[in-house]
Design a protein around this motif. Structure first.
Motif, PDB file in Angstrom:
ATOM      1  N   ARG A 170       1.001  -1.122   0.096  1.00 58.10           N
ATOM      2  CA  ARG A 170       0.126   0.047  -0.109  1.00 58.10           C
ATOM      3  C   ARG A 170       0.862   1.161   0.159  1.00 58.10           C
ATOM      4  O   ARG A 170       0.488   2.348  -0.695  1.00 58.10           O
ATOM      5  CB  ARG A 170      -0.923   0.051   1.419  1.00 58.10           C
ATOM      6  CG  ARG A 170      -1.818  -1.171   1.288  1.00 58.10           C
ATOM      7  CD  ARG A 170      -2.946  -1.189   2.641  1.00 58.10           C
ATOM      8  NE  ARG A 170      -3.629  -2.048   2.736  1.00 58.10           N
ATOM      9  CZ  ARG A 170      -4.650  -2.097   3.457  1.00 58.10           C
ATOM     10  NH1 ARG A 170      -4.959  -1.082   4.072  1.00 58.10           N
ATOM     11  NH2 ARG A 170      -5.353  -3.245   3.775  1.00 58.10           N
ATOM     12  N   MET A 171       2.037   1.276   0.897  1.00 60.25           N
ATOM     13  CA  MET A 171       2.851   2.654   0.775  1.00 60.25           C
ATOM     14  C   MET A 171       4.314   2.126   0.961  1.00 60.25           C
ATOM     15  O   MET A 171       4.786   1.696   1.780  1.00 60.25           O
ATOM     16  CB  MET A 171       2.435   3.354   2.170  1.00 60.25           C
ATOM     17  CG  MET A 171       1.189   4.206   2.131  1.00 60.25           C
ATOM     18  SD  MET A 171       1.253   5.188   0.426  1.00 60.25           S
ATOM     19  CE  MET A 171       2.677   6.314   0.928  1.00 60.25           C
ATOM     20  N   THR A 172       4.742   1.975  -0.274  1.00 56.21           N
ATOM     21  CA  THR A 172       6.303   1.579  -0.297  1.00 56.21           C
ATOM     22  C   THR A 172       6.986   2.736  -1.116  1.00 56.21           C
ATOM     23  O   THR A 172       6.327   3.724  -1.826  1.00 56.21           O
ATOM     24  CB  THR A 172       6.444   0.358  -1.217  1.00 56.21           C
ATOM     25  OG1 THR A 172       6.017   0.545  -2.456  1.00 56.21           O
ATOM     26  CG2 THR A 172       5.695  -0.924  -0.448  1.00 56.21           C
ATOM     27  N   GLU A 173       8.234   2.451  -1.009  1.00 54.31           N
ATOM     28  CA  GLU A 173       8.773   3.829  -1.942  1.00 54.31           C
ATOM     29  C   GLU A 173       8.558   3.807  -3.250  1.00 54.31           C
ATOM     30  O   GLU A 173       8.487   4.743  -3.876  1.00 54.31           O
ATOM     31  CB  GLU A 173      10.578   3.559  -1.762  1.00 54.31           C
ATOM     32  CG  GLU A 173      11.129   3.924  -0.604  1.00 54.31           C
ATOM     33  CD  GLU A 173      12.570   3.956  -0.523  1.00 54.31           C
ATOM     34  OE1 GLU A 173      13.109   3.537  -1.606  1.00 54.31           O
ATOM     35  OE2 GLU A 173      13.180   4.476   0.444  1.00 54.31           O
ATOM     36  N   ASP A 174       8.287   2.581  -3.918  1.00 49.28           N
ATOM     37  CA  ASP A 174       7.817   2.213  -5.376  1.00 49.28           C
ATOM     38  C   ASP A 174       6.437   3.321  -5.353  1.00 49.28           C
ATOM     39  O   ASP A 174       6.068   3.793  -6.292  1.00 49.28           O
ATOM     40  CB  ASP A 174       7.515   1.003  -5.832  1.00 49.28           C
ATOM     41  CG  ASP A 174       8.922   0.190  -5.813  1.00 49.28           C
ATOM     42  OD1 ASP A 174       9.990   1.203  -5.973  1.00 49.28           O
ATOM     43  OD2 ASP A 174       9.113  -0.826  -6.052  1.00 49.28           O
ATOM     44  N   THR A 175       5.326   2.988  -4.322  1.00 48.37           N
ATOM     45  CA  THR A 175       4.075   3.742  -4.382  1.00 48.37           C
ATOM     46  C   THR A 175       4.369   5.314  -4.438  1.00 48.37           C
ATOM     47  O   THR A 175       3.670   6.052  -5.243  1.00 48.37           O
ATOM     48  CB  THR A 175       3.443   3.131  -3.337  1.00 48.37           C
ATOM     49  OG1 THR A 175       3.147   1.754  -3.052  1.00 48.37           O
ATOM     50  CG2 THR A 175       1.745   3.850  -3.162  1.00 48.37           C
ATOM     51  N   VAL A 176       5.228   5.683  -3.516  1.00 46.12           N
ATOM     52  CA  VAL A 176       5.491   7.116  -3.159  1.00 46.12           C
ATOM     53  C   VAL A 176       6.079   7.660  -4.804  1.00 46.12           C
ATOM     54  O   VAL A 176       5.648   8.626  -5.274  1.00 46.12           O
ATOM     55  CB  VAL A 176       6.467   7.399  -2.306  1.00 46.12           C
ATOM     56  CG1 VAL A 176       6.592   9.023  -2.268  1.00 46.12           C
ATOM     57  CG2 VAL A 176       5.692   7.139  -0.810  1.00 46.12           C
ATOM     58  N   SER A 177       6.927   6.854  -5.322  1.00 43.49           N
ATOM     59  CA  SER A 177       7.769   7.327  -6.636  1.00 43.49           C
ATOM     60  C   SER A 177       6.428   7.366  -7.653  1.00 43.49           C
ATOM     61  O   SER A 177       6.512   8.432  -8.498  1.00 43.49           O
ATOM     62  CB  SER A 177       8.680   6.177  -7.053  1.00 43.49           C
ATOM     63  OG  SER A 177       9.726   6.448  -6.077  1.00 43.49           O
ATOM     64  N   ALA A 178       5.678   6.529  -7.821  1.00 43.21           N
ATOM     65  CA  ALA A 178       4.557   6.223  -8.769  1.00 43.21           C
ATOM     66  C   ALA A 178       3.770   7.514  -8.563  1.00 43.21           C
ATOM     67  O   ALA A 178       3.329   8.160  -9.806  1.00 43.21           O
ATOM     68  CB  ALA A 178       3.946   4.939  -8.964  1.00 43.21           C
ATOM     69  N   LEU A 179       3.375   7.846  -7.430  1.00 41.61           N
ATOM     70  CA  LEU A 179       2.261   8.784  -7.231  1.00 41.61           C
ATOM     71  C   LEU A 179       2.899  10.274  -7.657  1.00 41.61           C
ATOM     72  O   LEU A 179       2.249  11.053  -8.195  1.00 41.61           O
ATOM     73  CB  LEU A 179       2.010   8.890  -5.702  1.00 41.61           C
ATOM     74  CG  LEU A 179       1.023   7.877  -5.239  1.00 41.61           C
ATOM     75  CD1 LEU A 179       0.677   7.842  -3.653  1.00 41.61           C
ATOM     76  CD2 LEU A 179      -0.212   7.846  -5.929  1.00 41.61           C
ATOM     77  N   VAL A 180       4.309  10.386  -7.245  1.00 44.89           N
ATOM     78  CA  VAL A 180       5.052  11.976  -7.772  1.00 44.89           C
ATOM     79  C   VAL A 180       5.234  12.009  -8.987  1.00 44.89           C
ATOM     80  O   VAL A 180       4.758  13.138  -9.586  1.00 44.89           O
ATOM     81  CB  VAL A 180       6.137  11.962  -6.678  1.00 44.89           C
ATOM     82  CG1 VAL A 180       6.896  13.089  -6.993  1.00 44.89           C
ATOM     83  CG2 VAL A 180       5.960  11.969  -5.289  1.00 44.89           C
ATOM     84  N   ALA A 181       5.467  10.864  -9.688  1.00 42.81           N
ATOM     85  CA  ALA A 181       5.657  10.900 -11.252  1.00 42.81           C
ATOM     86  C   ALA A 181       4.458  10.940 -11.792  1.00 42.81           C
ATOM     87  O   ALA A 181       4.258  11.857 -12.887  1.00 42.81           O
ATOM     88  CB  ALA A 181       6.357   9.629 -11.673  1.00 42.81           C
TER      89      ALA A 181
END
Length: 242
Positions: A182-193
């Motif tokens: 639900r909330m990983t570094e990959d999740t954060v990266s995808a949301l910002v991108a």
């Protein structure tokens, strides 16, 4: 970036920023998002200050509804620890949920997922308030509908953290942030991108990643506590004006 917790606070009539050092704040010369981490040499006790919302978005709050859908919330929705969530006359169906808020620290436009984390300044706790019976563009736009705080954590380990939500000491949310990715570094990266592919993200902008659990209804007189291990607890009363 330094791994620190940053507080924005009011003390003796002035607003300032400080680095949390156990029960004290190391006073910073200015907003570290723009001026870095230079200190004044002074310290103040945490018990002597009023913590404020750790960031007031200069531009926008991007509230994700799904992976590629969002609504914008105004910065006037933001309040800080201890501030009241004021229920509007327009709705009797008010819900809250807790989220990990992502705070942008550098201008971002069309960034790749690989570069997205370099644009993130830190993370804080968000209590996301919604008037459930109103259209999505209006439902979260009311003043006081986005408490943030208590501090910004500049580097956050979601793998060892959990979100816990309480209404009057009764738990209604308990989520491991990395559960089911639900909330990983990959999740954060995808949301910002993704957000940066739609519009330019500016320092101070906030991204809300979306609901992590079922929201709960609140009424006048309730007290809401949202806590994320590693960041802290955000407590706000709920009031309905007479």
């Amino acid at each position: 970036m330094r791994h620190v917790k940053i507080a924005r606070y009011s003390y003796q009539g002035a607003i300032a920023f400080g680095i949390v050092d156990e029960h004290e704040l190391v006073v910073l010369t200015s907003d570290p998002m723009f001026a870095g981490f230079d200190t004044t040499g002074d310290r103040v006790a945490l018990a002597d200050v009023k913590l404020l919302a750790p960031v007031i978005p200069r531009s926008k709050v991007v509230a994700m509804v799904s992976a590629e859908a969002f609504v914008l919330r105004p910065n006037t929705a933001v309040v800080g620890p201890g501030d009241a969530i004021v229920l509007p006359a327009a709705s009797e169906q008010i819900e809250v949920d807790g989220q990990l808020a992502i705070i942008i620290g550098k201008i971002a436009k069309n960034v790749s997922p690989a570069d997205a984390l370099s644009r993130v300044f830190g993370y804080t706790v968000a209590t996301v308030v919604t008037a459930a019976n109103l259209a999505s563009g209006v439902a979260g736009a009311f003043d006081t509908f986005l408490p943030l705080g208590p501090v910004i954590e500049t580097e956050f380990d979601e793998a060892s953290s959990a979100l816990r939500g309480l209404i009057n000491d009764e738990e209604f949310q308990a989520v491991a942030l990395d559960d089911d990715d639900r909330m990983t570094e990959d999740t954060v990266s995808a949301l910002v991108a993704f957000a940066s592919s739609v519009f330019t993200l500016l320092p101070g902008d906030v991204i809300l990643p979306g609901r992590l659990d079922t929201p709960a209804a609140v009424v006048d007189g309730d007290t809401i506590t949202m806590a994320i291990a590693g960041i802290g607890s955000l407590v706000n009363p709920v009031v309905r004006p007479a």
